[in-house]
Motif scaffolding. Sequence first.
Motif, PDB file in Angstrom:
ATOM      1  N   GLY A  72       0.840  -1.199   0.000  1.00  0.00           N
ATOM      2  CA  GLY A  72       0.000   0.000   0.000  1.00  0.00           C
ATOM      3  C   GLY A  72       0.868   1.239   0.000  1.00  0.00           C
ATOM      4  N   THR A  73       1.771   1.306  -0.950  1.00  0.00           N
ATOM      5  CA  THR A  73       2.819   2.335  -0.943  1.00  0.00           C
ATOM      6  C   THR A  73       2.295   3.750  -1.113  1.00  0.00           C
ATOM      7  N   GLY A  74       1.113   3.936  -1.741  1.00  0.00           N
ATOM      8  CA  GLY A  74       0.672   5.295  -2.021  1.00  0.00           C
ATOM      9  C   GLY A  74       1.650   5.984  -2.953  1.00  0.00           C
ATOM     10  N   TYR A  75       1.988   7.232  -2.659  1.00  0.00           N
ATOM     11  CA  TYR A  75       2.957   7.945  -3.493  1.00  0.00           C
ATOM     12  C   TYR A  75       4.400   7.627  -3.108  1.00  0.00           C
ATOM     13  N   GLY A  76       4.590   6.689  -2.161  1.00  0.00           N
ATOM     14  CA  GLY A  76       5.902   6.117  -1.942  1.00  0.00           C
ATOM     15  C   GLY A  76       6.755   6.566  -0.788  1.00  0.00           C
ATOM     16  N   PRO A  77       6.238   7.297   0.211  1.00  0.00           N
ATOM     17  CA  PRO A  77       7.138   7.801   1.250  1.00  0.00           C
ATOM     18  C   PRO A  77       7.851   6.707   2.041  1.00  0.00           C
ATOM     19  N   VAL A  78       7.168   5.600   2.318  1.00  0.00           N
ATOM     20  CA  VAL A  78       7.787   4.530   3.110  1.00  0.00           C
ATOM     21  C   VAL A  78       8.897   3.858   2.320  1.00  0.00           C
ATOM     22  N   GLY A  79       8.575   3.406   1.121  1.00  0.00           N
ATOM     23  CA  GLY A  79       9.571   2.704   0.316  1.00  0.00           C
ATOM     24  C   GLY A  79      10.767   3.571  -0.018  1.00  0.00           C
ATOM     25  N   VAL A  80      10.518   4.825  -0.370  1.00  0.00           N
ATOM     26  CA  VAL A  80      11.606   5.741  -0.704  1.00  0.00           C
ATOM     27  C   VAL A  80      12.492   5.980   0.514  1.00  0.00           C
ATOM     28  N   ALA A  81      11.875   6.202   1.676  1.00  0.00           N
ATOM     29  CA  ALA A  81      12.659   6.470   2.887  1.00  0.00           C
ATOM     30  C   ALA A  81      13.503   5.274   3.298  1.00  0.00           C
ATOM     31  N   VAL A  82      12.931   4.078   3.234  1.00  0.00           N
ATOM     32  CA  VAL A  82      13.667   2.877   3.640  1.00  0.00           C
ATOM     33  C   VAL A  82      14.775   2.555   2.650  1.00  0.00           C
ATOM     34  N   ALA A  83      14.507   2.726   1.362  1.00  0.00           N
ATOM     35  CA  ALA A  83      15.550   2.496   0.360  1.00  0.00           C
ATOM     36  C   ALA A  83      16.717   3.456   0.570  1.00  0.00           C
ATOM     37  N   LYS A  84      16.393   4.705   0.862  1.00  0.00           N
ATOM     38  CA  LYS A  84      17.428   5.728   1.042  1.00  0.00           C
ATOM     39  C   LYS A  84      18.237   5.491   2.317  1.00  0.00           C
ATOM     40  N   ALA A  85      17.553   5.196   3.408  1.00  0.00           N
ATOM     41  CA  ALA A  85      18.230   5.099   4.704  1.00  0.00           C
ATOM     42  C   ALA A  85      18.978   3.783   4.891  1.00  0.00           C
ATOM     43  N   PHE A  86      18.384   2.679   4.411  1.00  0.00           N
ATOM     44  CA  PHE A  86      18.948   1.353   4.674  1.00  0.00           C
ATOM     45  C   PHE A  86      19.667   0.751   3.470  1.00  0.00           C
ATOM     46  N   ASN A  87      19.628   1.456   2.327  1.00  0.00           N
ATOM     47  CA  ASN A  87      20.213   0.927   1.092  1.00  0.00           C
ATOM     48  C   ASN A  87      19.651  -0.456   0.770  1.00  0.00           C
ATOM     49  N   LYS A  88      18.336  -0.576   0.891  1.00  0.00           N
ATOM     50  CA  LYS A  88      17.646  -1.850   0.668  1.00  0.00           C
ATOM     51  C   LYS A  88      16.952  -1.853  -0.693  1.00  0.00           C
ATOM     52  N   ASN A  89      16.741  -3.064  -1.215  1.00  0.00           N
ATOM     53  CA  ASN A  89      15.879  -3.231  -2.372  1.00  0.00           C
ATOM     54  C   ASN A  89      14.445  -3.359  -1.887  1.00  0.00           C
ATOM     55  N   ILE A  90      13.549  -2.607  -2.496  1.00  0.00           N
ATOM     56  CA  ILE A  90      12.173  -2.500  -2.018  1.00  0.00           C
ATOM     57  C   ILE A  90      11.207  -2.829  -3.149  1.00  0.00           C
ATOM     58  N   ASP A  91      10.198  -3.630  -2.848  1.00  0.00           N
ATOM     59  CA  ASP A  91       9.038  -3.753  -3.717  1.00  0.00           C
ATOM     60  C   ASP A  91       7.951  -2.840  -3.162  1.00  0.00           C
ATOM     61  N   MET A  92       7.455  -1.941  -3.994  1.00  0.00           N
ATOM     62  CA  MET A  92       6.446  -0.965  -3.585  1.00  0.00           C
ATOM     63  C   MET A  92       5.183  -1.256  -4.377  1.00  0.00           C
ATOM     64  N   VAL A  93       4.114  -1.667  -3.681  1.00  0.00           N
ATOM     65  CA  VAL A  93       2.900  -2.082  -4.383  1.00  0.00           C
ATOM     66  C   VAL A  93       1.680  -1.333  -3.867  1.00  0.00           C
ATOM     67  N   ASP A  94       0.713  -1.196  -4.759  1.00  0.00           N
ATOM     68  CA  ASP A  94      -0.547  -0.547  -4.421  1.00  0.00           C
ATOM     69  C   ASP A  94      -1.558  -0.968  -5.474  1.00  0.00           C
ATOM     70  N   VAL A  95      -2.834  -0.814  -5.157  1.00  0.00           N
ATOM     71  CA  VAL A  95      -3.873  -1.062  -6.151  1.00  0.00           C
ATOM     72  C   VAL A  95      -4.127   0.178  -7.005  1.00  0.00           C
ATOM     73  N   ASN A  96      -3.714   1.328  -6.510  1.00  0.00           N
ATOM     74  CA  ASN A  96      -4.023   2.632  -7.090  1.00  0.00           C
ATOM     75  C   ASN A  96      -2.970   3.021  -8.139  1.00  0.00           C
ATOM     76  N   GLU A  97      -3.370   3.021  -9.428  1.00  0.00           N
ATOM     77  CA  GLU A  97      -2.424   3.303 -10.511  1.00  0.00           C
ATOM     78  C   GLU A  97      -1.881   4.725 -10.449  1.00  0.00           C
ATOM     79  N   ARG A  98      -2.706   5.664 -10.042  1.00  0.00           N
ATOM     80  CA  ARG A  98      -2.244   7.051  -9.925  1.00  0.00           C
ATOM     81  C   ARG A  98      -1.145   7.147  -8.873  1.00  0.00           C
ATOM     82  N   ALA A  99      -1.345   6.467  -7.757  1.00  0.00           N
ATOM     83  CA  ALA A  99      -0.330   6.461  -6.704  1.00  0.00           C
ATOM     84  C   ALA A  99       0.965   5.820  -7.193  1.00  0.00           C
ATOM     85  N   LEU A 100       0.847   4.737  -7.955  1.00  0.00           N
ATOM     86  CA  LEU A 100       2.042   4.037  -8.432  1.00  0.00           C
ATOM     87  C   LEU A 100       2.870   4.911  -9.366  1.00  0.00           C
ATOM     88  N   ASP A 101       2.210   5.679 -10.225  1.00  0.00           N
ATOM     89  CA  ASP A 101       2.938   6.598 -11.095  1.00  0.00           C
ATOM     90  C   ASP A 101       3.724   7.612 -10.270  1.00  0.00           C
TER      91      ASP A 101
END
Length: 205
Positions: A72-101
């Motif tokens: 449920g990534t939405g516009y991505g604040p969680v995935g972006v923050a964790v990727a940046k801080a932890f240098n992790k590979n992240i799968d970011m998923v949502d049902v909302n196509e507008r949010a995914l863009d």
Amino acid sequence: MTEKKAGEQYFTANPDADHDYQEFDFELLGHNLHFTTDAGVFSKKTVDFGTRTMLEVAGETDFPEGKVLDLGTGYGPVGVAVAKAFNKNIDMVDVNERALDLARKNADRNGVGSQVKVFQSSIYGQINEKYALILVNPPIRAGKPVVTAMLQGAKDHLLPGGKILAVLQKKQGAPSAQKNLEAVFDQVQVAGKKKGYFVLEATNG
């Protein structure tokens, strides 16, 4: 279209709210990040308090090596923050196509586009991997069956020792969510709480 109607549709595949782009900077996990948001996505004007509380707990959580799922990534604040801080590979998923863009654009803009994979999934419907950590701020308005599926379904998508962190307000069902986790996980605890928000942690033993 009213803002209320737009807000209620952030958990649908194709929100029909008129576009209303917003931009803001926000510090998460020690990094200043820039986000573009739009109508039809959750918390478009700022990073919501529940998400911020969950990320604070995530920053202090030990979990095994492996990919992270931002469910449920939405516009991505969680995935972006964790990727940046932890240098992790992240799968970011949502049902909302507008949010995914937006999530794709925000990942690229903050320099983590190569670390993330952004794709559509209704809960775990398109997910075939197992993760070290699953992070979710469930869409309460989508209804209890959706929230329960997000929580309990994590069991089948975690590595041994992997964890799910979920944030919910006490008044919006955190105690019942904890019971739902306890029905499928042996190790469940309240890992953090602040201003009525509970961060639940369940470990795949």
